[in-house]
Design a protein around this motif. Structure first.
Motif, PDB file in Angstrom:
ATOM      1  N   ARG A   3      48.000  59.024  81.389  1.00  0.00           N
ATOM      2  CA  ARG A   3      47.118  59.171  82.540  1.00  0.00           C
ATOM      3  C   ARG A   3      47.271  58.017  83.514  1.00  0.00           C
ATOM      4  O   ARG A   3      47.831  56.967  83.205  1.00  0.00           O
ATOM      5  CB  ARG A   3      45.669  59.243  82.082  1.00  0.00           C
ATOM      6  CG  ARG A   3      45.178  57.983  81.378  1.00  0.00           C
ATOM      7  CD  ARG A   3      43.799  58.181  80.806  1.00  0.00           C
ATOM      8  NE  ARG A   3      43.399  57.083  79.931  1.00  0.00           N
ATOM      9  CZ  ARG A   3      42.342  57.112  79.133  1.00  0.00           C
ATOM     10  NH1 ARG A   3      41.571  58.175  79.094  1.00  0.00           N
ATOM     11  NH2 ARG A   3      42.050  56.079  78.368  1.00  0.00           N
ATOM     12  N   VAL A   4      46.709  58.241  84.704  1.00  0.00           N
ATOM     13  CA  VAL A   4      46.539  57.206  85.729  1.00  0.00           C
ATOM     14  C   VAL A   4      45.053  56.893  85.813  1.00  0.00           C
ATOM     15  O   VAL A   4      44.232  57.809  85.942  1.00  0.00           O
ATOM     16  CB  VAL A   4      47.025  57.691  87.109  1.00  0.00           C
ATOM     17  CG1 VAL A   4      46.845  56.596  88.148  1.00  0.00           C
ATOM     18  CG2 VAL A   4      48.459  58.157  87.051  1.00  0.00           C
ATOM     19  N   ARG A   5      44.706  55.619  85.733  1.00  0.00           N
ATOM     20  CA  ARG A   5      43.327  55.185  85.977  1.00  0.00           C
ATOM     21  C   ARG A   5      43.301  54.437  87.307  1.00  0.00           C
ATOM     22  O   ARG A   5      44.092  53.520  87.513  1.00  0.00           O
ATOM     23  CB  ARG A   5      42.830  54.239  84.870  1.00  0.00           C
ATOM     24  CG  ARG A   5      42.591  54.863  83.513  1.00  0.00           C
ATOM     25  CD  ARG A   5      42.076  53.793  82.568  1.00  0.00           C
ATOM     26  NE  ARG A   5      41.838  54.246  81.226  1.00  0.00           N
ATOM     27  CZ  ARG A   5      40.673  54.694  80.770  1.00  0.00           C
ATOM     28  NH1 ARG A   5      39.637  54.778  81.593  1.00  0.00           N
ATOM     29  NH2 ARG A   5      40.541  55.058  79.506  1.00  0.00           N
ATOM     30  N   VAL A   6      42.400  54.813  88.173  1.00  0.00           N
ATOM     31  CA  VAL A   6      42.264  54.134  89.457  1.00  0.00           C
ATOM     32  C   VAL A   6      41.393  52.900  89.271  1.00  0.00           C
ATOM     33  O   VAL A   6      40.236  52.997  88.857  1.00  0.00           O
ATOM     34  CB  VAL A   6      41.648  55.064  90.521  1.00  0.00           C
ATOM     35  CG1 VAL A   6      41.486  54.314  91.851  1.00  0.00           C
ATOM     36  CG2 VAL A   6      42.506  56.307  90.716  1.00  0.00           C
ATOM     37  N   LEU A   7      41.957  51.732  89.559  1.00  0.00           N
ATOM     38  CA  LEU A   7      41.198  50.484  89.502  1.00  0.00           C
ATOM     39  C   LEU A   7      40.578  50.154  90.858  1.00  0.00           C
ATOM     40  O   LEU A   7      39.511  49.538  90.925  1.00  0.00           O
ATOM     41  CB  LEU A   7      42.106  49.337  89.066  1.00  0.00           C
ATOM     42  CG  LEU A   7      42.824  49.504  87.728  1.00  0.00           C
ATOM     43  CD1 LEU A   7      43.761  48.316  87.472  1.00  0.00           C
ATOM     44  CD2 LEU A   7      41.833  49.661  86.582  1.00  0.00           C
ATOM     45  N   ALA A  39      39.213  42.448  93.417  1.00  0.00           N
ATOM     46  CA  ALA A  39      38.176  43.064  92.577  1.00  0.00           C
ATOM     47  C   ALA A  39      38.721  44.074  91.570  1.00  0.00           C
ATOM     48  O   ALA A  39      37.942  44.788  90.936  1.00  0.00           O
ATOM     49  CB  ALA A  39      37.092  43.723  93.432  1.00  0.00           C
ATOM     50  N   THR A  40      40.055  44.126  91.377  1.00  0.00           N
ATOM     51  CA  THR A  40      40.605  45.063  90.400  1.00  0.00           C
ATOM     52  C   THR A  40      40.607  44.504  88.982  1.00  0.00           C
ATOM     53  O   THR A  40      40.557  45.273  88.018  1.00  0.00           O
ATOM     54  CB  THR A  40      42.045  45.456  90.767  1.00  0.00           C
ATOM     55  OG1 THR A  40      42.838  44.275  90.953  1.00  0.00           O
ATOM     56  CG2 THR A  40      42.075  46.300  92.047  1.00  0.00           C
ATOM     57  N   LEU A  41      40.684  43.181  88.822  1.00  0.00           N
ATOM     58  CA  LEU A  41      40.772  42.622  87.470  1.00  0.00           C
ATOM     59  C   LEU A  41      39.547  42.960  86.623  1.00  0.00           C
ATOM     60  O   LEU A  41      39.698  43.365  85.459  1.00  0.00           O
ATOM     61  CB  LEU A  41      41.006  41.116  87.522  1.00  0.00           C
ATOM     62  CG  LEU A  41      41.172  40.433  86.171  1.00  0.00           C
ATOM     63  CD1 LEU A  41      42.326  41.040  85.373  1.00  0.00           C
ATOM     64  CD2 LEU A  41      41.374  38.925  86.335  1.00  0.00           C
ATOM     65  N   PRO A  42      38.310  42.825  87.127  1.00  0.00           N
ATOM     66  CA  PRO A  42      37.178  43.217  86.287  1.00  0.00           C
ATOM     67  C   PRO A  42      37.246  44.679  85.849  1.00  0.00           C
ATOM     68  O   PRO A  42      36.855  45.009  84.721  1.00  0.00           O
ATOM     69  CB  PRO A  42      35.959  42.956  87.184  1.00  0.00           C
ATOM     70  CG  PRO A  42      36.427  41.891  88.128  1.00  0.00           C
ATOM     71  CD  PRO A  42      37.862  42.206  88.396  1.00  0.00           C
TER      72      PRO A  42
END
Length: 248
Positions: A3-7, A39-42
């Motif tokens: 899958r692809v998860r959108v961060l 803000a993608t790391l969290p």
């Protein structure tokens, strides 16, 4: 799980409750990150609490695509993963950007660095990075695993290579910035949603995932504009959206 998860889905800067460009690709236990903007790391850590991923691919050096890589670097430098190395595929400008943030640290203590554009075997994927027009060197990324392909433009101006990059992709993740007056920009290097739909059609992609939305834009309107020129499924990148990957 494949899958692809959108961060993150914003361009330029994050809106409240959102993040900038970032995606987590999961394929039978292999984890690959595509871009790590503001803000993608969290959000990545909500899926991978220990920060362990198998590879990171960064399309270009603009902070809304790469700045949270610094936080991941520090986790590996000082945290529980200390002593492990992480393969990183990127343009040279990304390396320079991170060196500016960490002038006293050797990035190679954490990262095994592979330069893009180029082609590499990365876990289950054949990774191909091709230069696309932008304000700084930017690579479009294609990940092929058997019959399944996923493609991602990063940021780009219209270019014939977009049809090749996304050829027959199960999911084509495309810049749909739609800044006000985008088509009138004298030195534009970003796509509109309608252009995203056009190039997804040219590529013969199965599904189009619109991303890199200019803050404040109407995302449903962007999707409608893409659907006007693309007959496949149009998806809107939303933080924490999961998209299964499957053969066409």
């Amino acid at each position: 799980m494949r899958r692809v998860r959108v961060l993150g889905s914003c361009g330029a800067y994050p809106e409240p409750g959102r993040a900038c460009s970032g995606f987590l690709i999961e394929w039978d236990g292999f984890r690959l990150v595509l871009d790590l903007g503001y803000a993608t790391l969290p959000r990545l850590l909500s899926h991978c609490p220990d920060g362990v991923v198998d590879a990171v691919v960064i399309t270009h050096e603009h902070p809304d695509h790469c700045v949270d890589l610094h936080g991941l670097f520090r986790m590996y430098l000082y945290g529980e993963q200390r002593g492990r190395t992480l393969p990183r595929y990127c343009t040279p400008g990304v390396l320079a950007r991170l060196e500016g943030l960490e002038p006293d640290a050797d990035l190679r203590t954490v990262f095994d660095i592979f330069e893009l554009p180029g082609a590499y075997r990365v876990g289950p994927f054949e990774l191909t990075g091709v230069l696309l027009p932008h304000y700084v060197p930017n690579v479009g990324v294609r990940l092929q695993a058997g019959e399944v392909a996923l493609a991602y433009t990063g940021d780009t101006d219209p270019d014939p290579l977009l049809a090749t990059l996304g050829r027959d992709a199960d999911v084509y993740i495309v810049d749909a910035t739609d800044r006000e007056g985008e088509l009138l920009q004298p030195d534009r290097n970003l796509l509109t949603a309608a252009e995203a739909g056009y190039w997804a059609t040219r590529a013969g992609a199965r599904r189009l995932l619109l991303t890199h939305f200019w803050p404040g834009n109407d995302r449903e309107k962007a999707a409608a504009e893409a659907r006007s020129v693309f007959n496949g499924e149009v998806l809107i990148a939303e933080e924490d959206l999961d998209i299964p990957l499957a053969a066409n």
